[in-house]
Design a protein around this motif. Structure first.
Motif, short mmCIF file in Angstrom:
data_model
loop_
_atom_site.label_atom_id
_atom_site.label_comp_id
_atom_site.label_asym_id
_atom_site.label_seq_id
_atom_site.Cartn_x
_atom_site.Cartn_y
_atom_site.Cartn_z
N HIS A 10 28.12 43.83 30.28
CA HIS A 10 27.72 43.09 31.49
C HIS A 10 28.96 42.69 32.30
N LEU A 11 30.02 42.24 31.60
CA LEU A 11 31.26 41.86 32.30
C LEU A 11 31.90 43.06 33.01
N ARG A 12 31.74 44.26 32.45
CA ARG A 12 32.29 45.47 33.08
C ARG A 12 31.44 45.93 34.27
N SER A 13 30.21 45.47 34.35
CA SER A 13 29.24 45.94 35.35
C SER A 13 29.57 45.38 36.74
N PRO A 14 28.87 45.89 37.78
CA PRO A 14 29.07 45.36 39.13
C PRO A 14 28.75 43.87 39.28
N ASP A 15 27.98 43.29 38.35
CA ASP A 15 27.72 41.85 38.41
C ASP A 15 29.01 41.04 38.28
N PHE A 16 29.99 41.58 37.56
CA PHE A 16 31.26 40.86 37.35
C PHE A 16 32.44 41.71 37.83
N PHE A 17 33.16 42.35 36.91
CA PHE A 17 34.40 43.04 37.27
C PHE A 17 34.20 44.38 37.98
N ASP A 18 33.04 45.02 37.80
CA ASP A 18 32.79 46.35 38.37
C ASP A 18 33.93 47.29 37.99
N ALA A 19 34.11 47.47 36.69
CA ALA A 19 35.25 48.21 36.15
C ALA A 19 35.31 49.66 36.61
N THR A 25 54.54 31.76 40.12
CA THR A 25 53.48 31.98 41.10
C THR A 25 53.50 33.44 41.51
N GLY A 26 52.32 34.00 41.66
CA GLY A 26 52.25 35.39 42.07
C GLY A 26 50.89 35.73 42.64
N ASP A 27 50.78 36.97 43.06
CA ASP A 27 49.54 37.50 43.60
C ASP A 27 48.72 38.12 42.47
N MET A 28 47.53 37.55 42.23
CA MET A 28 46.61 38.12 41.25
C MET A 28 45.52 38.84 42.03
N THR A 29 45.25 40.09 41.62
CA THR A 29 44.22 40.88 42.27
C THR A 29 43.15 41.25 41.26
N ILE A 30 41.91 40.87 41.59
CA ILE A 30 40.73 41.21 40.81
C ILE A 30 39.68 41.70 41.81
N ARG A 31 39.07 42.84 41.56
CA ARG A 31 38.04 43.40 42.46
C ARG A 31 38.56 43.52 43.89
N ASP A 32 39.81 43.92 44.05
CA ASP A 32 40.43 44.09 45.37
C ASP A 32 40.56 42.79 46.16
N GLN A 33 40.41 41.64 45.48
CA GLN A 33 40.62 40.36 46.14
C GLN A 33 41.88 39.74 45.54
N THR A 34 42.84 39.42 46.40
CA THR A 34 44.12 38.90 45.97
C THR A 34 44.25 37.44 46.37
N ASN A 35 44.66 36.63 45.40
CA ASN A 35 44.89 35.20 45.63
C ASN A 35 46.14 34.77 44.89
N PRO A 36 46.83 33.73 45.39
CA PRO A 36 47.98 33.20 44.66
C PRO A 36 47.51 32.44 43.41
N VAL A 37 48.23 32.65 42.32
CA VAL A 37 47.95 31.98 41.05
C VAL A 37 49.28 31.55 40.46
N THR A 38 49.33 30.33 39.89
CA THR A 38 50.55 29.85 39.26
C THR A 38 50.32 29.66 37.76
N PHE A 39 51.17 30.31 36.97
CA PHE A 39 51.17 30.15 35.52
C PHE A 39 52.25 29.15 35.12
N ASP A 40 51.94 28.29 34.19
CA ASP A 40 52.92 27.41 33.56
C ASP A 40 53.48 28.20 32.37
N ILE A 41 54.75 28.62 32.48
CA ILE A 41 55.35 29.52 31.49
C ILE A 41 56.44 28.80 30.71
#
Length: 178
Positions: free
Chosen positions: A69-78, A102-118
């Motif tokens: 289900h997570l791989r399906s178009p309902d979610f990631f559309d793998a 901080t960097g650009d994370m892209t999921i499903r062709d949508q890119t947003n800034p995300v910051t990881f505490d490393i």
């Protein structure tokens, strides 16, 4: 120490996530296949180049039906979007061995800034004389900002799947020969 290229050893690394399920519990999962390259001095990441690529089809929540289900178009559309990526754009030292990456994370062709505490966990040599460095980190993203909007209302109120996804990484990286 100067910049070097470090390759993530996926056999000794972990990319996991958790999300609320039915408003009362958390489901955890991992991505088993990912690749990352770090060009850095691990003792000072402020000018590092960090690139991650995650194979969506490698998702594993220990439940085949849920994974499908997570791989399906309902979610990631793998099938349409087989990779999730992260590319660092800014790295700030926040304490001893602590960084905001901080960097650009892209999921499903949508890119947003995300910051990881490393956290830089240290560096050593393995039994074969190879230099190895360790890092851990975490962040929380809102899945809806990446087009992962599927949900189902519960008859008792609330929804099946939470919006906030906690991401945790444990990285072992091996210095590459120059």
């Amino acid at each position: 120490m100067s910049h070097a290229t470090w390759k993530v050893d996926t056999a000794h690394s972990l990319l996991e996530f958790s999300i609320r399920h039915m408003m009362i519990s958390r489901v955890k999962g991992v991505f088993n296949e990912f690749d990352a390259t770090i060009e850095a001095n691990p003792e000072d990441l402020t000018d590092a180049k960090i690139e991650f690529s995650i194979d969506i089809n490698s998702i594993d929540t220990r439940n085949k039906d849920r994974d499908d289900h997570l791989r399906s178009p309902d979610f990631f559309d793998a099938n349409t979007f087989p990779k999730m990526t992260f590319s660092a754009t800014s790295i700030k030292k926040t304490g001893e061995n602590q960084y905001d990456v901080t960097g650009d994370m892209t999921i499903r062709d949508q890119t947003n800034p995300v910051t990881f505490d490393i956290t830089f966990e240290g560096q050593t040599k393995d039994p074969w004389g190879n230099e190895v460095a360790g890092f851990s980190g975490s962040t929380t993203i809102n899945r809806k900002e990446f087009g992962l909007t599927w949900n189902s209302a519960l008859e008792t109120g609330g929804v099946m799947v939470g919006e906030d996804v906690k991401i945790h990484i444990e990285i072992e990286a091996h210095k590459q020969a120059e």
